[in-house]
Design a protein around this motif. Sequence first.
Motif, PDB file in Angstrom:
ATOM      1  N   THR A 129       0.831  -1.202   0.000  1.00  0.00           N
ATOM      2  CA  THR A 129       0.000   0.000   0.000  1.00  0.00           C
ATOM      3  C   THR A 129       0.868   1.255   0.000  1.00  0.00           C
ATOM      4  OG1 THR A 129      -1.747  -1.170   1.188  1.00  0.00           O
ATOM      5  CG2 THR A 129      -1.826   1.225   1.235  1.00  0.00           C
ATOM      6  N   ALA A 130       1.902   1.256   0.842  1.00  0.00           N
ATOM      7  CA  ALA A 130       2.782   2.418   0.919  1.00  0.00           C
ATOM      8  C   ALA A 130       3.536   2.634  -0.387  1.00  0.00           C
ATOM      9  CB  ALA A 130       3.768   2.244   2.071  1.00  0.00           C
ATOM     10  N   GLY A 131       3.977   1.546  -1.023  1.00  0.00           N
ATOM     11  CA  GLY A 131       4.713   1.664  -2.270  1.00  0.00           C
ATOM     12  C   GLY A 131       3.870   2.264  -3.381  1.00  0.00           C
ATOM     13  N   VAL A 132       2.658   1.769  -3.530  1.00  0.00           N
ATOM     14  CA  VAL A 132       1.773   2.306  -4.570  1.00  0.00           C
ATOM     15  C   VAL A 132       1.430   3.760  -4.271  1.00  0.00           C
ATOM     16  CG1 VAL A 132      -0.538   2.120  -5.590  1.00  0.00           C
ATOM     17  CG2 VAL A 132       0.852   0.057  -5.226  1.00  0.00           C
ATOM     18  N   GLN A 133       1.176   4.079  -3.010  1.00  0.00           N
ATOM     19  CA  GLN A 133       0.843   5.460  -2.657  1.00  0.00           C
ATOM     20  C   GLN A 133       2.003   6.407  -2.939  1.00  0.00           C
ATOM     21  OE1 GLN A 133      -2.319   6.467  -1.683  1.00  0.00           O
ATOM     22  NE2 GLN A 133      -1.363   8.420  -2.244  1.00  0.00           N
ATOM     23  N   ARG A 134       3.234   5.938  -2.697  1.00  0.00           N
ATOM     24  CA  ARG A 134       4.389   6.779  -3.008  1.00  0.00           C
ATOM     25  C   ARG A 134       4.444   7.109  -4.494  1.00  0.00           C
ATOM     26  NH1 ARG A 134      10.846   5.102  -2.674  1.00  0.00           N
ATOM     27  NH2 ARG A 134      11.488   6.651  -4.238  1.00  0.00           N
ATOM     28  N   ILE A 135       4.201   6.115  -5.333  1.00  0.00           N
ATOM     29  CA  ILE A 135       4.222   6.359  -6.783  1.00  0.00           C
ATOM     30  C   ILE A 135       3.151   7.378  -7.166  1.00  0.00           C
ATOM     31  CG2 ILE A 135       3.940   5.310  -9.061  1.00  0.00           C
ATOM     32  CD1 ILE A 135       4.916   2.665  -7.791  1.00  0.00           C
ATOM     33  N   LEU A 136       1.965   7.226  -6.614  1.00  0.00           N
ATOM     34  CA  LEU A 136       0.887   8.155  -6.943  1.00  0.00           C
ATOM     35  C   LEU A 136       1.182   9.555  -6.425  1.00  0.00           C
ATOM     36  CD1 LEU A 136      -2.209   5.855  -6.317  1.00  0.00           C
ATOM     37  CD2 LEU A 136      -1.149   6.475  -8.494  1.00  0.00           C
ATOM     38  N   ASP A 137       1.774   9.648  -5.239  1.00  0.00           N
ATOM     39  CA  ASP A 137       2.126  10.964  -4.698  1.00  0.00           C
ATOM     40  C   ASP A 137       3.177  11.653  -5.557  1.00  0.00           C
ATOM     41  OD1 ASP A 137       0.380  10.591  -2.588  1.00  0.00           O
ATOM     42  OD2 ASP A 137       1.944   9.996  -1.155  1.00  0.00           O
ATOM     43  N   GLU A 138       4.129  10.874  -6.069  1.00  0.00           N
ATOM     44  CA  GLU A 138       5.236  11.463  -6.821  1.00  0.00           C
ATOM     45  C   GLU A 138       4.927  11.650  -8.297  1.00  0.00           C
ATOM     46  OE1 GLU A 138       8.791   9.625  -3.943  1.00  0.00           O
ATOM     47  OE2 GLU A 138       8.642   9.003  -6.039  1.00  0.00           O
ATOM     48  N   CYS A 139       4.080  10.802  -8.851  1.00  0.00           N
ATOM     49  CA  CYS A 139       3.854  10.827 -10.302  1.00  0.00           C
ATOM     50  C   CYS A 139       2.397  11.071 -10.695  1.00  0.00           C
ATOM     51  CB  CYS A 139       4.329   9.528 -10.939  1.00  0.00           C
ATOM     52  SG  CYS A 139       6.061   9.149 -10.641  1.00  0.00           S
ATOM     53  N   GLY A 140       1.472  10.730  -9.818  1.00  0.00           N
ATOM     54  CA  GLY A 140       0.063  10.953 -10.105  1.00  0.00           C
ATOM     55  C   GLY A 140      -0.587   9.911 -10.980  1.00  0.00           C
ATOM     56  N   ARG A 141       0.183   8.897 -11.408  1.00  0.00           N
ATOM     57  CA  ARG A 141      -0.386   7.871 -12.273  1.00  0.00           C
ATOM     58  C   ARG A 141       0.501   6.625 -12.242  1.00  0.00           C
ATOM     59  NH1 ARG A 141      -1.816   9.667 -17.167  1.00  0.00           N
ATOM     60  NH2 ARG A 141      -1.502   7.695 -18.259  1.00  0.00           N
ATOM     61  N   ILE A 142      -0.050   5.534 -12.721  1.00  0.00           N
ATOM     62  CA  ILE A 142       0.709   4.300 -12.937  1.00  0.00           C
ATOM     63  C   ILE A 142       0.251   3.735 -14.269  1.00  0.00           C
ATOM     64  CG2 ILE A 142       1.205   1.959 -12.140  1.00  0.00           C
ATOM     65  CD1 ILE A 142       0.723   2.866  -9.306  1.00  0.00           C
ATOM     66  N   ASP A 143       1.186   3.547 -15.176  1.00  0.00           N
ATOM     67  CA  ASP A 143       0.825   3.067 -16.516  1.00  0.00           C
ATOM     68  C   ASP A 143       1.004   1.568 -16.685  1.00  0.00           C
ATOM     69  OD1 ASP A 143       0.253   5.674 -17.947  1.00  0.00           O
ATOM     70  OD2 ASP A 143       2.245   6.061 -17.126  1.00  0.00           O
ATOM     71  N   ALA A 144       1.895   0.972 -15.905  1.00  0.00           N
ATOM     72  CA  ALA A 144       2.108  -0.474 -16.013  1.00  0.00           C
ATOM     73  C   ALA A 144       2.501  -1.048 -14.657  1.00  0.00           C
ATOM     74  CB  ALA A 144       3.196  -0.796 -17.034  1.00  0.00           C
ATOM     75  N   LEU A 145       1.866  -2.147 -14.316  1.00  0.00           N
ATOM     76  CA  LEU A 145       2.264  -2.962 -13.165  1.00  0.00           C
ATOM     77  C   LEU A 145       2.798  -4.277 -13.711  1.00  0.00           C
ATOM     78  CD1 LEU A 145       2.368  -3.963 -10.201  1.00  0.00           C
ATOM     79  CD2 LEU A 145      -0.057  -4.612 -10.459  1.00  0.00           C
ATOM     80  N   VAL A 146       4.048  -4.594 -13.381  1.00  0.00           N
ATOM     81  CA  VAL A 146       4.632  -5.862 -13.795  1.00  0.00           C
ATOM     82  C   VAL A 146       4.778  -6.724 -12.549  1.00  0.00           C
ATOM     83  CG1 VAL A 146       6.538  -7.032 -14.959  1.00  0.00           C
ATOM     84  CG2 VAL A 146       5.883  -4.705 -15.658  1.00  0.00           C
ATOM     85  N   ASN A 147       3.895  -7.703 -12.416  1.00  0.00           N
ATOM     86  CA  ASN A 147       3.892  -8.602 -11.266  1.00  0.00           C
ATOM     87  C   ASN A 147       4.865  -9.750 -11.530  1.00  0.00           C
ATOM     88  OD1 ASN A 147       1.924  -7.629  -9.297  1.00  0.00           O
ATOM     89  ND2 ASN A 147       0.385  -7.952 -10.904  1.00  0.00           N
ATOM     90  N   ASN A 148       6.102  -9.542 -11.097  1.00  0.00           N
ATOM     91  CA  ASN A 148       7.146 -10.526 -11.361  1.00  0.00           C
ATOM     92  C   ASN A 148       7.577 -11.296 -10.107  1.00  0.00           C
ATOM     93  OD1 ASN A 148       9.638 -11.678 -12.788  1.00  0.00           O
ATOM     94  ND2 ASN A 148      10.565 -10.438 -11.164  1.00  0.00           N
ATOM     95  N   ALA A 149       7.340 -10.758  -8.924  1.00  0.00           N
ATOM     96  CA  ALA A 149       7.817 -11.405  -7.695  1.00  0.00           C
ATOM     97  C   ALA A 149       7.271 -12.826  -7.589  1.00  0.00           C
ATOM     98  CB  ALA A 149       7.395 -10.596  -6.472  1.00  0.00           C
ATOM     99  N   GLY A 150       8.134 -13.763  -7.242  1.00  0.00           N
ATOM    100  CA  GLY A 150       7.697 -15.145  -7.100  1.00  0.00           C
ATOM    101  C   GLY A 150       8.891 -16.053  -6.841  1.00  0.00           C
TER     102      GLY A 150
END
Length: 286
Positions: free
Chosen positions: A62-83
């Motif tokens: 939650t904190a990571g996504v919020q930081r991106i939105l606070d700094e950039c205002g948008r997210i164009d791609a989420l790459v779910n690679n962790a595994g």
Amino acid sequence: MTTKIALVTGASAGIGEAIARALLDEGWTVYAAARRVDRMAGLADRGAHVLGMDVTDDASMTAGVQRILDECGRIDALVNNAGYGSYGALEEVPMDEARRQFEVNVFGLARLTQLVTPTMRAQHSGRIVNISSMAAHIYEPLGSWYHATKFAVNGLSDSLRLELKPFGIDVVTVQPGGIKSEWAGISADSLEQRSGHGPYATQARTLATMLRGSDANSSEPEVVARAVVAACTAKRPRSKYTIGMGAKPLVAARRVLPDRAMDALLSAAFDQAPKLVERRAKRDAS
């Protein structure tokens, strides 16, 4: 917008690091996320924003996504690679470890998707790229929990693709075959720890040998990175990108062969693999 914003998980090594580098090379602003922040110093030097993120910890996501939105205002791609790959006989793998395998490979992916979807809906654009595997189509002894997670990722992604299409969001699944990374060694270690002694020891030794020798015939992580860049930038991306050593023929075989024939094919490969690894080792030593 001249710069697109991407969040890449599992970016501290291997496939995730290669994806982050490739997107940086394409001019994207990249937020590289992983638990091992110290291992992402090279990405930071190249201009990536590094995030300490554990996909089993809701607060960090939650904190990571919020930081991106606070700094950039948008997210164009989420790459779910962790595994990761958790191996061992189903009888011998503790249920806590089975749950963790799903937490990392499936539920973390789903939770991050939940967190970015409202922003992508508001933008009426976005790409969600889920790194699955050819393991979503085939199977092997002592790999039941890992394969189950990849089957789940494919099913989740297919449903989500239709669910989010009306909102301008594309959902793409990337299905690598054999890729050179630390994944195989970690998987072999977990296999030997859980099933290296006891009734499944012979199978465990065989599969561990296969896993540890797999890099010799595997593709480089950049193969996956190129597919992810295509998925993030194409006007109409494919729903699935099947790439890397062995992926296309094995996925195609699964589509056409009945279960007994597929069982025979995979069993033969399992039986022959240690001999091939041994011959390869002797050749390299000579």
